[in-house]
Design a protein around this motif. Structure first.
Motif, short mmCIF file in Angstrom:
data_model
loop_
_atom_site.label_atom_id
_atom_site.label_comp_id
_atom_site.label_asym_id
_atom_site.label_seq_id
_atom_site.Cartn_x
_atom_site.Cartn_y
_atom_site.Cartn_z
N ASP A 86 0.85 -1.19 0.00
CA ASP A 86 0.00 0.00 0.00
C ASP A 86 0.89 1.24 0.00
O ASP A 86 1.01 1.96 0.99
CB ASP A 86 -0.92 -0.02 1.23
N LEU A 93 -5.26 -1.65 -1.51
CA LEU A 93 -4.38 -1.83 -2.65
C LEU A 93 -5.12 -1.44 -3.92
O LEU A 93 -6.13 -2.06 -4.27
CB LEU A 93 -3.91 -3.29 -2.76
N GLU A 97 -0.93 -1.30 -7.18
CA GLU A 97 -0.42 -2.01 -6.01
C GLU A 97 -0.81 -3.49 -6.05
O GLU A 97 -0.05 -4.35 -5.60
CB GLU A 97 -0.94 -1.33 -4.74
#
Length: 204
Positions: A86, A93, A97
């Motif tokens: 993160d 996320l 990510e």
């Protein structure tokens, strides 16, 4: 008509609006195209599916372990890994990510694992690792192995200091990513520990 069709072919697969809705920038998008090996259309389809599956914007902490069952670790280590993934620390996320989480699960080559591990140690995202950061992560690693009944020998802080001093090539008290990769590659014990960590986390 032919001219119009030609222009349509040159339109971007995603628009500024699409990226804004996903919390992404063009830099994020170009990074994924260059690093992930997908065709842009394929990546765009993945983004659409991601937004449909996670309309709130991404994968939240409580969904993390469920979505990535390959990642097995104690809560403290899991929290740290999620925090590293993160990158913008917004609590979930996003699509980029998420792609980096897939990189973690798929990390097989030593250099890939070392560069990912560097991010784990670099808690403040400064681009360098200090001894205190390495000590904290080493303690979490030891605790994770202890929970599995495989705690490494010795004191984690002492071990972190020994490794740090060995691979801090220029002696400035900080490790750059290249120093970390080069130094760890030459430290058989460190490589064994990191390989054990990845094996415990993702099973390979």
């Amino acid at each position: 008509m032919g001219c119009t069709m030609s222009k349509k072919k040159n339109l971007p697969v995603v628009t500024e609006w699409d990226l804004n809705q996903a919390g992404l920038t063009w830099a994020d998008w170009n990074w994924m195209i260059s690093h992930k090996g997908y065709e842009e259309k394929e990546l765009a389809q993945m983004l659409i599916g991601f937004r449909e599956d996670f309309p709130a914007g991404g994968i939240f902490r409580h969904q993390f372990e469920e979505f990535f069952p390959e990642i097995k670790m104690g809560k403290s280590m899991s929290d740290m890994v999620f925090s590293v993934l993160d990158g913008d620390h917004n609590g979930y996320l996003d699509f980029k990510e998420f792609q980096q989480a897939i990189d973690l699960v798929g990390a097989r080559l030593p250099d890939d694992r070392l560069r990912w591990s560097f991010k784990l140690y670099d808690e403040d995202n400064s681009g360098s690792v200090q001894l205190a950061e390495m000590e904290k992560v080493m303690e979490c690693v030891y605790n994770m192995f202890e929970g599995m009944g495989q705690r490494p020998s010795g004191d984690p802080k002492i071990r972190a200091k020994e490794i740090f001093e060995k691979i801090d090539i220029n002696g400035d008290g900080e490790l750059t990513e290249n120093e970390f990769v080069r130094g760890c590659s030459e430290d058989k014990e460190m490589m064994t520990l990191l390989n054990s960590l990845f094996t415990s986390m993702v099973g390979n």
